[in-house]
Design a protein around this motif. Structure first.
Motif, PDB file in Angstrom:
ATOM      1  N   ARG A 123      19.772  -3.952 -44.475  1.00 27.27           N
ATOM      2  CA  ARG A 123      18.638  -3.360 -45.167  1.00 27.27           C
ATOM      3  C   ARG A 123      18.911  -1.882 -45.322  1.00 27.27           C
ATOM      4  NH1 ARG A 123      13.668  -5.354 -45.523  1.00 27.27           N
ATOM      5  NH2 ARG A 123      14.253  -7.019 -44.126  1.00 27.27           N
ATOM      6  N   PRO A 124      19.409  -1.476 -46.465  1.00 24.88           N
ATOM      7  CA  PRO A 124      19.739  -0.067 -46.605  1.00 24.88           C
ATOM      8  C   PRO A 124      18.475   0.774 -46.647  1.00 24.88           C
ATOM      9  CG  PRO A 124      19.956  -1.168 -48.703  1.00 24.88           C
ATOM     10  CD  PRO A 124      19.564  -2.210 -47.716  1.00 24.88           C
ATOM     11  N   SER A 125      18.547   1.940 -46.123  1.00 22.26           N
ATOM     12  CA  SER A 125      17.372   2.799 -46.119  1.00 22.26           C
ATOM     13  C   SER A 125      17.274   3.565 -47.434  1.00 22.26           C
ATOM     14  CB  SER A 125      17.469   3.781 -44.955  1.00 22.26           C
ATOM     15  OG  SER A 125      18.789   4.236 -44.844  1.00 22.26           O
ATOM     16  N   VAL A 126      18.172   3.254 -48.356  1.00 19.23           N
ATOM     17  CA  VAL A 126      18.150   3.918 -49.642  1.00 19.23           C
ATOM     18  C   VAL A 126      17.883   2.864 -50.695  1.00 19.23           C
ATOM     19  CG1 VAL A 126      19.488   5.278 -51.256  1.00 19.23           C
ATOM     20  CG2 VAL A 126      19.900   5.506 -48.819  1.00 19.23           C
ATOM     21  N   SER A 127      16.961   3.119 -51.615  1.00 21.54           N
ATOM     22  CA  SER A 127      16.631   2.096 -52.597  1.00 21.54           C
ATOM     23  C   SER A 127      17.658   2.093 -53.703  1.00 21.54           C
ATOM     24  CB  SER A 127      15.251   2.356 -53.185  1.00 21.54           C
ATOM     25  OG  SER A 127      15.349   3.290 -54.222  1.00 21.54           O
ATOM     26  N   ARG A 128      17.676   0.958 -54.424  1.00 23.03           N
ATOM     27  CA  ARG A 128      18.636   0.855 -55.504  1.00 23.03           C
ATOM     28  C   ARG A 128      18.279   1.774 -56.670  1.00 23.03           C
ATOM     29  NH1 ARG A 128      20.396  -3.132 -57.866  1.00 23.03           N
ATOM     30  NH2 ARG A 128      18.351  -3.680 -58.555  1.00 23.03           N
ATOM     31  N   ARG A 129      16.975   2.084 -56.787  1.00 24.79           N
ATOM     32  CA  ARG A 129      16.574   3.020 -57.846  1.00 24.79           C
ATOM     33  C   ARG A 129      17.221   4.383 -57.600  1.00 24.79           C
ATOM     34  NH1 ARG A 129      14.181   1.110 -61.897  1.00 24.79           N
ATOM     35  NH2 ARG A 129      12.823  -0.653 -61.597  1.00 24.79           N
TER      36      ARG A 129
ATOM     37  N   PHE B  93      19.870   4.897 -55.931  1.00 20.69           N
ATOM     38  CA  PHE B  93      21.306   4.715 -56.145  1.00 20.69           C
ATOM     39  C   PHE B  93      21.624   4.907 -57.618  1.00 20.69           C
ATOM     40  CE2 PHE B  93      24.784   1.956 -57.408  1.00 20.69           C
ATOM     41  CZ  PHE B  93      25.747   2.194 -56.468  1.00 20.69           C
ATOM     42  N   LEU B  94      20.792   4.229 -58.464  1.00 21.08           N
ATOM     43  CA  LEU B  94      21.030   4.293 -59.902  1.00 21.08           C
ATOM     44  C   LEU B  94      20.873   5.706 -60.430  1.00 21.08           C
ATOM     45  CD1 LEU B  94      19.323   1.303 -61.601  1.00 21.08           C
ATOM     46  CD2 LEU B  94      21.727   1.929 -61.562  1.00 21.08           C
TER      47      LEU B  94
ATOM     48  N   ALA C   5      20.961   8.456 -58.922  1.00 22.74           N
ATOM     49  CA  ALA C   5      21.996   9.349 -58.413  1.00 22.74           C
ATOM     50  C   ALA C   5      23.336   9.079 -59.081  1.00 22.74           C
ATOM     51  CB  ALA C   5      22.103   9.192 -56.905  1.00 22.74           C
ATOM     52  N   SER C   6      23.662   7.784 -59.321  1.00 22.88           N
ATOM     53  CA  SER C   6      24.944   7.487 -59.966  1.00 22.88           C
ATOM     54  C   SER C   6      24.975   8.073 -61.364  1.00 22.88           C
ATOM     55  CB  SER C   6      25.201   5.985 -60.094  1.00 22.88           C
ATOM     56  OG  SER C   6      24.702   5.296 -59.010  1.00 22.88           O
TER      57      SER C   6
END
Lengths: 435, 312
Positions: free
Chosen positions: A3-9, A11-12, A14-15
Motif C-alpha cells: 500500500r504505497p503512501s503516495v497516490s497514483r494521481r 505519481f501521474l 509528478a511524472s
C-alpha cells in the motif's frame, strides 16, 4: 500486496511535470568547441553546427570532424585566397530549438560567411526560415528526401531519387520485381517510400506493401511477420535512427533472409561495424560515399580515410555525410576564389556557375571522374555506389555510376538563378503512383 | 489475415517487454514511494555491463546477463545510500559539520524525481564520454523457429519465459520469505516495524537494490536484441511508466496484469494494423484505464473486494 503512501494521481502529476522538465532541460547548456576570435581582413568565418551529443550524435559527430579536417587542410595550404578560415563551431545537441538559437547567433553575432548545419530534415526545416530571412548562404549536407529548391540553401547531399535510383533497379534485375517497403514514419521516410513507388513503376516492379514505423519503435516482431506474409523478392528499408537499427538484428535472429536495399543503413550509422555478423548480410546500400568506397583518393595511401583517422585516431567511422561536409567546404573555397570576395550574393553566383570537384576533393568520384554542383537546383550530380555487406560484414562495391539529380531540374523545373524561390517540392505533386 | 501463432508469439513478446521494463520501476515506486527517473539508465548499466563482459572479457552471455543484473543492483544500493537516503553524505557531514545535510527522499515524489532525473542525465552523458556514441552489439543467440511461411526468434520466447519466472520469484520473495514480511511491514508502518526490531533502513536499501537489479537484468536480457547506445533506456520508459500506472498499487500482480492487458492490445493491433496503430492503441488503452480505473487494475480489484465484503 503493498500500500504505497503516495497516490497514483500524485505519481501521474509528478511524472508529467518531470517529462516537461526533461524536455526543457534538453535545450539548456552549451557544448562544442570554438576557435572564434575577432574577424580581420585576412580571415573569413564559417559556421559549423553539427550534433555531437543527443539523438543524432552518432551520425552528426563525423560531420563536424570532417568539416574541421577540410578547414585545417585549407588553412595549412594558405587558406582561401590568402584568407585563413575561422570557425564558429557549436554542438546543438540534436535539439531543433537549440539549432534555431545557434543559427541566429551564427548569423547575427558571428557574421558567418557560410553556414553548415543540421543532420535531420526536421532540423533543416526548422532553421531554413531563419536562413532565408537573413539571406544566409547555407550548406545542408545530409542525404535527404530531396525537393528543396531554395535560393540560399545548397542541399549538396544525395537525394532519395539518387540513392534509391541506383540501388532499386539493380535489385529488381538481380532478385525480381516484388518489393516490400519499410520506412520511418516521418517526412523523410514517407517521401522515400513515395520514391520507391515511382522508381518501381519506372522499372516495371511493384510494391506489395509498405509499413511506416514510428521513430520510437524498437520491436519489429509484427513487421517481420508481415514481410514474411507478403513474401517479396526484396525489401526496401528506409529506417532511421538508433531504435530502428534493432530491426536488422531482430530480422537476422528471426531467420528473415530476404535481400534488403537501403538508403539509410550502413553508410551513416556503420551498422556493419557495430552489429555482430551476420545481421547486415545481404544488405545493399545506395550511397554516394561510405568509408569502404574503393577509390584511390579515399582508401589509398594518404587518402581521405588516412587523413581523417590521423587527425581523429579514436573516431569510430567515416560516414556518408562526413564526405559531403568535406567536399562542400572545398566547393565553397572554389566559389570564393572564383568570386574574389566573401560577399555572399557573389559567392552564390559563383556556386551557381556550376562548380566541379575531382577525386582529390570529393573522394566518392573515381580517378578521372568529377562531381558537379548544378547551379540551377543547388544540388549535386553525385557519383553513386551500391555497397553490399556479406555474411562476415565485409563491404564491397557492386556497382557505381554518376546519377544526376533530375527531379528538381527536369520534373519540378527548379531554376534558381532564373526564378529564385524557397520551396520544397514533393513527388506526390508530379507522380500519380506516389499518391 | 491474422495467423494465430504470430499473434500468440507477438503477445508473449509484448508481455515480456512490458513486464521486464516495468518490474524494477514498480518495486521501487510501490514500496519506497520513490519515482526513479533514472530507471532507463539502470537498464543501460545492465545492458552495457553484460555486453562489455562478452565483447571485452570473453564471458559467455548466459553468465554475463546475471553479472549485468548484479552490477546494477550494487550500483542501485550505492545510489540509495548516497542520493536517496543520504546516508553516506550524512555520515560525512555528521563528522565534519555535526549535522545531517540530506533528508531522505522516501515518499517525496517530486524531490525524488528531480534527484533521479539529474542522475539519469549524468549517467547518459557519462556513458557517452566513456564509451562513445555506440559500442559493438552482440548477436542474438538460439536462431529462429520456423512455422509455415513464418519464423520467429527463439530468444524472444526465452525472454517471455524469463519474465514470467521473474514475476513468480518476486512474488515469492515479497510474500513468502522473512525478508518480504519485513519489507511489507516497513511499508505499512515504519515506526511499528522499527519497534518490532526491523532494520527499516536496511529494508529500503535492499528493496532499492532489488528494483535496480531487476532493471539491470532487463537491460542485460535485451542487450542482444537492441542497439547499444547511451540513450537505449529511453525505449523502455513509455511502456514501464504506462504499465506501473495501469497496474495500480499492488506491485507484482499489477505488473503482471498490466503486462497481460497492454501486451494483448499491443499484439492484436500491431498484428492487424501495423506497428504505428499498435502504439496508438497502447496509449489509448492507458488513457481509458486512467479515466475509468483511476487506481489501476489492482486498485479496481481491491475496490470490488471491499464492496463485496461490505455487502456480505
Amino acid at each position: 500486496m503493498s500500500r504505497p503512501s503516495v497516490s497514483r494521481r500524485q505519481f501521474l502529476g509528478a511524472s508529467g511535470a518531470a517529462l516537461v522538465a526533461g524536455l526543457a532541460g534538453c535545450s539548456a547548456g552549451e557544448g562544442g568547441t570554438s576557435t572564434d576570435t575577432a574577424s580581420s581582413a585576412e580571415t573569413l568565418k564559417i559556421g559549423v553546427l553539427e550534433d555531437q551529443s543527443g539523438n543524432f550524435a552518432l551520425v552528426g559527430d563525423p560531420k563536424a570532424k570532417a568539416s574541421m579536417l577540410a578547414i585545417e587542410e585549407i588553412n595549412a595550404n594558405g587558406g582561401i585566397d590568402g584568407m585563413q578560415i575561422e570557425t564558429f563551431q557549436r554542438d546543438p545537441q540534436s535539439d531543433n530549438q537549440r539549432y534555431q538559437e545557434l543559427t541566429r547567433t551564427a548569423i547575427n553575432e558571428e557574421n558567418v560567411d557560410a553556414l553548415w548545419a543540421g543532420y535531420s530534415s526536421a532540423t533543416r526545416e526548422a532553421i531554413r526560415p531563419i536562413i532565408d530571412r537573413n539571406e544566409q548562404l547555407y550548406f545542408y549536407t545530409t542525404q535527404y528526401e530531396g525537393g528543396v529548391c531554395d535560393e540560399f540553401t545548397f542541399a549538396v547531399g544525395p537525394t532519395a531519387r539518387q540513392q534509391l535510383g541506383i540501388v532499386l533497379p539493380y535489385l529488381v534485375e538481380e532478385f525480381g520485381p516484388d518489393i516490400y517497403t519499410i520506412a520511418a514514419d516521418y517526412n523523410f521516410g514517407q517521401l522515400s517510400a513515395d520514391w520507391v513507388k515511382v522508381l518501381a513503376n519506372e522499372n516495371d516492379a511493384n510494391v506489395l506493401g509498405e509499413e511506416f514505423i514510428p521513430l520510437s519503435e524498437s520491436s519489429f516482431g509484427s513487421t517481420i511477420n508481415r514481410i514474411q506474409e507478403a513474401d517479396p523478392d526484396f525489401v526496401m528499408s528506409m529506417l532511421v535512427g538508433a531504435n530502428h537499427t534493432s530491426f536488422y538484428e531482430q530480422k537476422a535472429s528471426a531467420g528473415l533472409d530476404v535481400p534488403i536495399g537501403t538508403s539509410t543503413a550502413m553508410a551513416q550509422g556503420y551498422e556493419h561495424r557495430r552489429l555482430d555478423a551476420p545481421a547486415m548480410a545481404n544488405i545493399y546500400a545506395g550511397v554516394n560515399y561510405m568509408e569502404e568506397v574503393p577509390t584511390d583518393s579515399n582508401t589509398g595511401d594518404g587518402g581521405f580515410v588516412d587523413r581523417y583517422f590521423e587527425k581523429y585516431p579514436d573516431a569510430p567511422y567515416l560516414n556518408e555525410e562526413a564526405e559531403t561536409n568535406y567536399f562542400s567546404t572545398y566547393m565553397y573555397k572554389k566559389a570564393v576564389e572564383q568570386a574574389g570576395t566573401t560577399e555572399q550574393p557573389e559567392v552564390i553566383d559563383a556556386l551557381e556557375s556550376g562548380i566541379e570537384l575531382g577525386t582529390e576533393e570529393a573522394p566518392e568520384a573515381p580517378e578521372g571522374e568529377t562531381i558537379r554542383l548544378d547551379g540551377a537546383t543547388h544540388h549535386v550530380d553525385h557519383h553513386m555506389w551500391i555497397m553490399r555487406a556479406d555474411e562476415e560484414h565485409n563491404v564491397e562495391a557492386v556497382e557505381n555510376r554518376q546519377i544526376p539529380e533530375t527531379f528538381l531540374s527536369e520534373t519540378a523545373g527548379c531554376n534558381l538563378p532564373e526564378n529564385p524561390e524557397q520551396t520544397q517540392y514533393t513527388p506526390v505533386d508530379y507522380y500519380e503512383e506516389a499518391e | 489475415m491474422v495467423n494465430g501463432i504470430n499473434l500468440a508469439l507477438q503477445f508473449l513478446d509484448s508481455f515480456a517487454f512490458i513486464v521486464l521494463a516495468a518490474a524494477g520501476l514498480a518495486i521501487i515506486f510501490g514500496i519506497m514511494g520513490v519515482i526513479n527517473l533514472a530507471h532507463g539508465e539502470f537498464i543501460l548499466i545492465g545492458a552495457y555491463t553484460s555486453t562489455l563482459s562478452v565483447t571485452h572479457l570473453g564471458i559467455p552471455l548466459a553468465v554475463a546477463i546475471p553479472i549485468g543484473g548484479v552490477v546494477t543492483a550494487l550500483f542501485g544500493i550505492l545510489t540509495e545510500r548516497v542520493i536517496i537516503s543520504g546516508a553516506v553524505p550524512n555520515y560525512v557531514s555528521q563528522r565534519t559539520l555535526d549535522r545531517d545535510i540530506i533528508e531522505p527522499l522516501y515518499d517525496r515524489l517530486a524531490d525524488s524525481m528531480v534527484a533521479t532525473f539529474g542522475l539519469s542525465l549524468i549517467l547518459t552523458q557519462g556513458t557517452r564520454i566513456a564509451f562513445g556514441n555506440s559500442i559493438d552489439g552482440l548477436s542474438t543467440p538460439f536462431g529462429p523457429i520456423e512455422y509455415g511461411a513464418f519464423s520467429y526468434s527463439t530468444y524472444r520466447i526465452v525472454l517471455a519465459a524469463v519474465s514470467i519466472g521473474l514475476l513468480v520469484a518476486t512474488y515469492y520473495l515479497f510474500t513468502r520469505t522473512e525478508f518480504g514480511m519485513r519489507a511489507r511491514a516497513t511499508i505499512q508502518d515504519k515506526e511499528t516495524a522499527r519497534a518490532m526490531g526491523v532494520d527499516t533502513e536496511r529494508m529500503y536499501m535492499l528493496t532499492f537494490g532489488i528494483g535496480s537489479g531487476l532493471a539491470g537484468l532487463t537491460g542485460a536480457l535485451f542487450a542482444p536484441v537492441i542497439t547499444m547506445r547511451p540513450t537505449l533506456g529511453d525505449q523502455f520508459l513509455v511502456e514501464s511508466f504506462v504499465a506501473v500506472v495501469v497496474g495500480g498499487p499492488s506491485v507484482v500482480l499489477g505488473t503482471a496484469l498490466s503486462g497481460g492487458v497492454l501486451g494483448a492490445i499491443l499484439a492484436v493491433f500491431s498484428n492487424l494494423y501495423g506497428t504505428f496503430i499498435g502504439r496508438i492503441a497502447l496509449l489509448v488503452a492507458a488513457l481509458i484505464a486512467l479515466r475509468f480505473l483511476p487506481d489501476g487494475i489492482t486498485g479496481f480489484i481491491e475496490q470490488l473486494r471491499k464492496r463485496r465484503q461490505e455487502s456480505e
